[in-house]
Write an enzyme that holds these catalytic residues in place. Sequence first.
Site, PDB file in Angstrom:
ATOM      1  CE1 TYR A 146      -4.407  -1.165   0.248  1.00  0.00           C
ATOM      2  CE2 TYR A 146      -3.165  -3.074   1.018  1.00  0.00           C
ATOM      3  CZ  TYR A 146      -4.334  -2.518   0.518  1.00  0.00           C
ATOM      4  OH  TYR A 146      -5.408  -3.322   0.272  1.00  0.00           O
ATOM      5  CD  GLU A 147       3.876   2.178  -3.492  1.00  0.00           C
ATOM      6  OE1 GLU A 147       4.528   3.213  -3.307  1.00  0.00           O
ATOM      7  OE2 GLU A 147       4.323   1.196  -4.086  1.00  0.00           O
ATOM      8  CG  ASN A 148      -1.092   6.924  -2.291  1.00  0.00           C
ATOM      9  OD1 ASN A 148      -0.458   7.960  -2.243  1.00  0.00           O
ATOM     10  ND2 ASN A 148      -1.036   6.089  -3.316  1.00  0.00           N
TER      11      ASN A 148
END
Length: 296
Positions: A146-148
């Site tokens: 997950y990046e955000n």
Amino acid sequence: MFKFHLFLFHVSGFLFFSHQFCYGKVMMEYIGATGVPVKLDDVPIEDGIDFHFLLSFAIDADPSGNSQNGKFSPYWADTLTPESVAAIKQSHPNVKALASLSGWSIGNKVLRWYNPVDVQQWISNAFSSLSSIAQQYHLDGIDIDYENFPRRNSNFAYCIGELITLLKNQSVISLATIAPYHKTVPAYIELFENYGDVIDFVNYQFYTDKVRQARSYVEAFKLRAGQFDKDKVLPSYEVNGRGIQGDAFFDALRLLEANGFSVNGVMIFSADASSSGHYYYETKSQDFLLNSTVSV
Ligand SMILES: *[C@@H]1O[C@H](CO)[C@@H](O)[C@H](O)[C@H]1NC(C)=O
Ligand SMILES: *[C@@H]1O[C@H](CO)[C@@H](O)[C@H](O)[C@H]1NC(C)=O
């Protein structure tokens, strides 16, 4: 040759207690994220290394990017079929396959952790959808990418930590890794502090730190090793990408060892980018890891 194998067995026996892995050195290769028709058996795989393919990505969304309350679907390249995963694992018993969760985007929609309202329902949906993907694709683990994140009060650490714990407890997976980058470090530290026991490696994206020299790479590694666990953080390289480029990466690996860090593996993003460049960095990284295994 016989002697060499006996020696590796001895080394693995020793490392078994500290790292719970057969060989102790791991290669992490993201594959399938860009739509390039990349194939598992094009990637060079050395014996004596635990080679992990990170199939990119399994996403909790429909093809338009609408979230599905924990029901993940595989979106990696069509060339990465269940049969091809079974075949590569059969021809290379040192290969494992993981589904990497989320990634940056689907189509042109940016993906984010959205704080499910009913966390138990989300965990239960994620557990069943990932169990069936794992069974279909012969997977050994998951990678968390997950990046955000929302600004505050995220239930990411709880949901993902409980999910990994459950998948491992039910023997659906044996491996779990996480892939923080500089902006997402706080969310992953919370996850790692509470669930570090079930997290095997940290695929920290050093290329996002935009460090270009070996010496500053070592400084970046020191920082991340302190935030997570120095033995679980793996140096990483982005092919044709950001951060350190070319053979300076291997200078950085040597400098890490000279500074007392043990380079337990290497993460590369990605096979897609390497497929047009003869997998130079995959070959050389494994060469480096084998060299440093023998000199343990
Ligand atoms: C799964 O959890 C149960 C209950 O906590 C525990 O008794 C069991 O040993 C666990 N199994 C594994 C494989 O971790
Ligand atoms: C591995 O060791 C061989 C023999 O000493 C050397 O030629 C090679 O450059 C080393 N590879 C790396 C990536 O360090």
